[in-house]
Design a protein around this motif. Structure first.
Motif, mmCIF file in Angstrom:
data_model
loop_
_atom_site.group_PDB
_atom_site.id
_atom_site.type_symbol
_atom_site.label_atom_id
_atom_site.label_comp_id
_atom_site.label_asym_id
_atom_site.label_seq_id
_atom_site.Cartn_x
_atom_site.Cartn_y
_atom_site.Cartn_z
ATOM 1 N N ASN A 29 0.824 -1.207 0.000
ATOM 2 C CA ASN A 29 0.000 0.000 0.000
ATOM 3 C C ASN A 29 0.861 1.261 0.000
ATOM 4 O O ASN A 29 0.597 2.214 -0.737
ATOM 5 N N ILE A 30 1.892 1.246 0.838
ATOM 6 C CA ILE A 30 2.771 2.418 0.927
ATOM 7 C C ILE A 30 3.550 2.606 -0.369
ATOM 8 O O ILE A 30 3.694 3.724 -0.876
ATOM 9 N N ALA A 31 4.041 1.500 -0.925
ATOM 10 C CA ALA A 31 4.844 1.591 -2.149
ATOM 11 C C ALA A 31 4.032 2.125 -3.323
ATOM 12 O O ALA A 31 4.581 2.781 -4.216
ATOM 13 N N ASN A 32 2.728 1.861 -3.327
ATOM 14 C CA ASN A 32 1.879 2.269 -4.443
ATOM 15 C C ASN A 32 0.984 3.460 -4.104
ATOM 16 O O ASN A 32 -0.069 3.651 -4.724
ATOM 17 N N ALA A 33 1.420 4.243 -3.116
ATOM 18 C CA ALA A 33 0.601 5.386 -2.692
ATOM 19 C C ALA A 33 0.347 6.359 -3.844
ATOM 20 O O ALA A 33 -0.704 6.997 -3.900
ATOM 21 N N THR A 35 0.602 5.413 -7.176
ATOM 22 C CA THR A 35 0.364 4.650 -8.400
ATOM 23 C C THR A 35 -1.063 4.908 -8.896
ATOM 24 O O THR A 35 -2.027 4.722 -8.147
ATOM 25 N N GLU A 36 -1.180 5.321 -10.156
ATOM 26 C CA GLU A 36 -2.495 5.609 -10.722
ATOM 27 C C GLU A 36 -3.345 4.336 -10.766
ATOM 28 O O GLU A 36 -2.906 3.296 -11.242
ATOM 29 N N GLY A 37 -4.564 4.438 -10.266
ATOM 30 C CA GLY A 37 -5.493 3.324 -10.317
ATOM 31 C C GLY A 37 -5.348 2.300 -9.212
ATOM 32 O O GLY A 37 -6.161 1.374 -9.122
ATOM 33 N N TYR A 38 -4.336 2.441 -8.347
ATOM 34 C CA TYR A 38 -4.127 1.445 -7.295
ATOM 35 C C TYR A 38 -5.165 1.612 -6.198
ATOM 36 O O TYR A 38 -5.492 2.736 -5.785
ATOM 37 N N SER A 39 -5.708 0.502 -5.712
ATOM 38 C CA SER A 39 -6.673 0.503 -4.618
ATOM 39 C C SER A 39 -6.028 -0.058 -3.364
ATOM 40 O O SER A 39 -5.349 -1.091 -3.411
ATOM 41 N N ASN A 201 -5.396 -8.682 -6.972
ATOM 42 C CA ASN A 201 -5.990 -7.344 -6.839
ATOM 43 C C ASN A 201 -5.344 -6.352 -7.790
ATOM 44 O O ASN A 201 -5.995 -5.406 -8.257
ATOM 45 N N GLU A 202 -4.070 -6.571 -8.102
ATOM 46 C CA GLU A 202 -3.372 -5.662 -9.013
ATOM 47 C C GLU A 202 -3.952 -5.748 -10.427
ATOM 48 O O GLU A 202 -4.105 -4.734 -11.114
ATOM 49 N N LEU A 203 -4.286 -6.967 -10.869
ATOM 50 C CA LEU A 203 -4.917 -7.124 -12.182
ATOM 51 C C LEU A 203 -6.299 -6.479 -12.203
ATOM 52 O O LEU A 203 -6.700 -5.875 -13.198
ATOM 53 N N LEU A 204 -7.036 -6.598 -11.112
ATOM 54 C CA LEU A 204 -8.353 -5.969 -11.017
ATOM 55 C C LEU A 204 -8.240 -4.453 -11.064
ATOM 56 O O LEU A 204 -9.047 -3.776 -11.718
ATOM 57 N N ASP A 205 -7.213 -3.908 -10.395
ATOM 58 C CA ASP A 205 -6.977 -2.464 -10.448
ATOM 59 C C ASP A 205 -6.637 -2.017 -11.865
ATOM 60 O O ASP A 205 -7.108 -0.977 -12.339
ATOM 61 N N GLU A 206 -5.801 -2.814 -12.527
ATOM 62 C CA GLU A 206 -5.401 -2.482 -13.893
ATOM 63 C C GLU A 206 -6.614 -2.489 -14.824
ATOM 64 O O GLU A 206 -6.753 -1.623 -15.690
#
Length: 323
Positions: A29-33, A35-39, A201-206
């Motif tokens: 979560n912190i690393a992708n704070a 990142t566009e589209g990240y949940s 979850n990353e694929l779902l975000d994408e």
């Protein structure tokens, strides 16, 4: 006692494993704070309950385990955001067309139709005061040539603008097809993982991000299926189903009962069915091409034809120098 000791060790091992997974998710979560589209993801834990066995003392429990890693994502708000994005890009694209038309007409300005019309009628006023003047007649003719030349130039620039919108439409349709193919590929990966009892979850975000980008171009309806894939309708027509997409195509045909020869653009699917494009950049482009630009070109035609008709009508009532 040994059994109890080893049972405690096992509970501790499971607890460490579960908490370690929680720390990993927090780090993700912190690393992708940014990142566009990240949940954001949340770890859900559950207590392990030992089975009841007759004649055996039931221990307090078996410890803890990860039950799910959930995306903090609202499908309702996601749908509302897509609708808002579709409306925003429709008005933005229509606004670009109006800005371009304003730049072409240059109203008000030194080279505007309004200025040339005033000079044209001023020349007529000069003729009415001094009808025998050859210089006044020459001036009137030059003003008429300048006015018609300006109108012709503006009309031609509107034609060029319309051609640019047509090319932009073709590019936008290709982008829609490309995004649809990407979503279809993500559907395939997601359903494959679902068949294995897993999820990403990353694929779902994408995929959600791709759907959001798609909504910038056209009004879409997203239907989530039981296998985890999504079905997308664009303009009321099927755009993709599971891992298969149906490419769109831009067409131009002559308008019905159109005496001006204006072309009408439309977007169709692979089966030839026309999309009811009601939002997004595509709707703004189609409206610009089919309605807005032809409206201003028609206005120029009406201006010139009415001016010619009325001037000639009045002119025929007069007399030449020879009586």
């Amino acid at each position: 006692m040994s059994s109890s000791t080893f049972g405690s060790f096992e509970i501790g091992r499971r607890a460490i494993h579960a908490q370690q997974k929680g720390v990993q998710v927090t780090g993700q979560n912190i690393a992708n704070a940014n990142t566009e589209g990240y949940s954001r993801q949340v770890v859900h834990m559950k207590a392990l309950v030992p089975p009841a066995v007759p004649g055996v003392v039931t221990p307090p429990g078996y410890g803890v385990d990860i039950s799910d890693i959930e995306r903090m994502k609202s499908e309702f708000y996601g749908e509302q955001i897509r609708k808002a994005i579709t409306a925003q890009h429709y008005w933005d694209r229509l606004g670009q067309t109006m800005d371009g038309i304003e730049s072409i007409f240059q109203e008000p300005g030194e080279n505007s139709i309004n200025i040339y019309l005033n000079e044209f009628f001023d020349a007529w006023q000069e003729i009415s005061v001094n009808p025998e003047s050859y210089a006044a007649r020459i001036s009137l003719r030059e003003q008429a040539v300048s006015l018609t030349g300006l109108v012709r130039d503006i009309y031609g620039r509107l034609d060029e603008f319309k051609h640019d919108v047509e090319k932009e439409l073709e590019t936008a349709v290709k982008q829609v097809n490309s995004i649809a193919e990407e979503i279809a590929e993500l559907n395939e990966k997601i359903t494959y993982l679902g068949a294995l009892g897993k999820k990403s979850n990353e694929l779902l975000d994408e995929r959600d991000l791709c759907l959001q980008k798609l909504s910038e171009f056209v009004n879409i309806r997203v239907i989530e299926r039981a296998n985890g894939s999504v079905e997308v309708l664009a303009g009321g027509r099927l755009l993709l189903h599971d891992d298969r997409s149906f490419p769109l195509e831009m067409k131009t045909i002559s308008g019905d009962n159109d005496e001006t020869g204006q072309l009408v653009a439309s977007v169709t699917n692979s089966l030839g069915a026309e999309l009811a494009v009601e939002g997004g950049a595509l709707a703004g482009m189609l409206e610009s091409y089919n309605e807005v630009l032809p409206y201003y070109q028609g206005g120029l035609n009406d201006l010139v034809s009415t001016l010619v008709e009325k001037v000639n009508e009045i002119h025929r009532q007069g007399y030449g120098l020879d009586g």
